[in-house]
Write an enzyme that holds these catalytic residues in place. Sequence first.
Site, PDB file in Angstrom:
ATOM      1  N   GLU A  25     -63.911 -29.746  77.886  1.00 26.10           N
ATOM      2  CA  GLU A  25     -63.392 -30.499  79.042  1.00 26.10           C
ATOM      3  C   GLU A  25     -64.450 -31.429  79.589  1.00 26.10           C
ATOM      4  O   GLU A  25     -64.164 -32.570  79.957  1.00 26.10           O
ATOM      5  CB  GLU A  25     -62.913 -29.524  80.123  1.00 26.10           C
ATOM      6  CG  GLU A  25     -62.054 -30.173  81.205  1.00 26.10           C
ATOM      7  CD  GLU A  25     -62.839 -30.829  82.313  1.00 26.10           C
ATOM      8  OE1 GLU A  25     -62.264 -31.637  83.056  1.00 26.10           O
ATOM      9  OE2 GLU A  25     -64.053 -30.557  82.460  1.00 26.10           O
ATOM     10  N   ASP A  84     -66.377 -24.408  78.836  1.00 27.94           N
ATOM     11  CA  ASP A  84     -67.637 -25.159  78.693  1.00 27.94           C
ATOM     12  C   ASP A  84     -68.162 -25.552  80.062  1.00 27.94           C
ATOM     13  O   ASP A  84     -67.421 -25.585  81.046  1.00 27.94           O
ATOM     14  CB  ASP A  84     -67.453 -26.409  77.806  1.00 27.94           C
ATOM     15  CG  ASP A  84     -66.511 -27.454  78.387  1.00 27.94           C
ATOM     16  OD1 ASP A  84     -65.475 -27.071  78.985  1.00 27.94           O
ATOM     17  OD2 ASP A  84     -66.802 -28.659  78.260  1.00 27.94           O
TER      18      ASP A  84
HETATM   19  N1  BES Z   1     -63.231 -29.471  87.419  1.00 29.74           N
HETATM   20  C1  BES Z   1     -63.719 -30.782  87.231  1.00 29.74           C
HETATM   21  C2  BES Z   1     -62.861 -31.865  87.843  1.00 29.74           C
HETATM   22  C3  BES Z   1     -62.669 -31.719  89.330  1.00 29.74           C
HETATM   23  C4  BES Z   1     -63.747 -31.520  90.162  1.00 29.74           C
HETATM   24  C5  BES Z   1     -61.410 -31.793  89.856  1.00 29.74           C
HETATM   25  C6  BES Z   1     -63.541 -31.355  91.519  1.00 29.74           C
HETATM   26  C7  BES Z   1     -61.235 -31.654  91.193  1.00 29.74           C
HETATM   27  C8  BES Z   1     -62.285 -31.425  92.037  1.00 29.74           C
HETATM   28  C9  BES Z   1     -63.870 -31.040  85.742  1.00 29.74           C
HETATM   29  O1  BES Z   1     -64.532 -29.991  85.085  1.00 29.74           O
HETATM   30  C10 BES Z   1     -64.731 -32.247  85.523  1.00 29.74           C
HETATM   31  O2  BES Z   1     -65.853 -32.241  85.923  1.00 29.74           O
HETATM   32  N2  BES Z   1     -64.181 -33.212  84.833  1.00 29.74           N
HETATM   33  C11 BES Z   1     -64.917 -34.330  84.382  1.00 29.74           C
HETATM   34  C12 BES Z   1     -64.035 -34.943  83.345  1.00 29.74           C
HETATM   35  C13 BES Z   1     -64.600 -36.017  82.523  1.00 29.74           C
HETATM   36  C14 BES Z   1     -65.836 -35.626  81.806  1.00 29.74           C
HETATM   37  C15 BES Z   1     -63.557 -36.533  81.583  1.00 29.74           C
HETATM   38  C16 BES Z   1     -65.184 -35.267  85.527  1.00 29.74           C
HETATM   39  O3  BES Z   1     -64.368 -35.380  86.459  1.00 29.74           O
HETATM   40  O4  BES Z   1     -66.245 -35.887  85.505  1.00 29.74           O
HETATM   41 MN    MN Z   2     -63.751 -28.211  85.612  1.00 30.06          MN
HETATM   42 MN    MN Z   3     -66.707 -30.272  85.522  1.00 27.61          MN
END
Ligand code: BES
Ligand code: MN
Ligand code: MN
Length: 457
Positions: free
Chosen positions: A155, A90
């Site tokens: 996610e 997603d």
């Molecule tokens: N891949 C990201 C998280 C991330 C970004 C880790 C950059 C390390 C470096 C992930 O897809 C993300 O965006 N997660 C969300 C999770 C939330 C909606 C629970 C976030 O961090 O906002």
């Molecule tokens: Mn991600």
């Molecule tokens: Mn993300």
Amino acid sequence: MSSLSAIAFARQNHPRFLEELKALLRIPSVSTLPEHAGDCHFAAEVLAAELSRIGMENVRLIETAGHPLVYADWLHAEGKPTVLTYGHYDVQPPDPVDEWHTPPFEPVERDGNLYARGAVDDKGQVYMHVKALESLLMTRGSLPLNVRVLLEGEEEIGGEGIAGFVASKPPELKADFALISDTEMFAPGLPTLCVGLRGMIYTEIEVRGAHTDLHSGMYGGAAPNPFFALAQILARLKDEHGHILIPGFYEDIIPPSPEELQAWHSLPFDEEHYRISEVGARQLVGEAGFSVLERTWARPTLDVHGIPGGFTGAGAKTVIPAKAQAKVSMRLVPGMTPAKAFAQYKSYVEKIVPPGVDVEVRLIHSGDPCLIPVNNPYIQAATRALHEVWKKDTVFIRSGGSIPIVGDFAQHLGIPSVMMGFGLPDDNLHAPNEKFHLKNFELGIESLILFLEEAAR
Ligand code: BES
Ligand code: MN
Ligand code: MN
């Protein structure tokens, strides 16, 4: 070494890999928008079909209350460890669409990068896993270790479906470690393993005043304005020094060790470059006494994402809205728990609500922070593989972002995660003009091939 032919295969097939990835990126699998539910399902089907085609077994979609999971395995490496590879198909909404130089769901190559929503977060990185597996299967006819693949489509919206599945400890997820490519390299060309992530609570505050919208001339001065009350609440959540004012909020934080802080100190970090090129603001903000890396990796945050409600159209409308909302999230660091942080926040907001209005505080989703112990053989194997490809020693970093399932893998499956990501700091995750550096797509596949071989030793 057998891996050489897998790598040769990957190099030879790179143009095809890229065309396939573009097809996946054309599917607008935006998990948060109900009108894209069909696209999410289609992205899952496309990935499942590809996993079958390359020779993975037991491939299936696992339906959840939301978007489906994709599962596949290959379990014929007797006596070898089992890896659980994870990723998400997603993507975030593409808005503001006007700020994209080319349309978000029409991937294009430009200056050595592939531009599209999801290019790096996370379809491009998921696809590296699939192509590493394909390269190994096609050249050796087998995999060096046992592999289970688990992909999710929620996610970006908290991952409720996968959390329930993992918590039920299904036999399909029995593994020795997880492999995740959904993080960044600290700098271009610098092999990086991410060993810590922040957790989060994502909330909504709703303030209600009058029973209906009111004429602001007839009632203004006497009727409470919920937007003003909301602003007063928000203003009391954090002071002008960036200190969060929720009582007890910081009390359980486990600070990074002196050794870890020392290691962060020797990372190639230029604060002024970060301010200008990545953030693009006049000045950085945050808690005094903490470096930027500490503020973003090891301290909690409180941010407002949007304040929906009232009149937001063009022109003017003289109204006192009946209700106002704010989307507020907090990033949590090791030691903190979503349940306690939410309880503290909710009771504080309820205490500071101004007279004349009612407030409701809702939790939308949450996830635990995580910290990965680095003294396990899989992390060691990862650094060896990365050195082979990038000719440099690996740096260990944390990231301020969240991947909620990593904590669940540790808690419910008892396994560590190797977070080997190949994004770059300027990849524009969640923003207009998201990209994936094509060299990283290529070398990422090679790193993953070598890692799977090393982890099997
Ligand atoms: N891949 C990201 C998280 C991330 C970004 C880790 C950059 C390390 C470096 C992930 O897809 C993300 O965006 N997660 C969300 C999770 C939330 C909606 C629970 C976030 O961090 O906002
Ligand atoms: Mn991600
Ligand atoms: Mn993300």
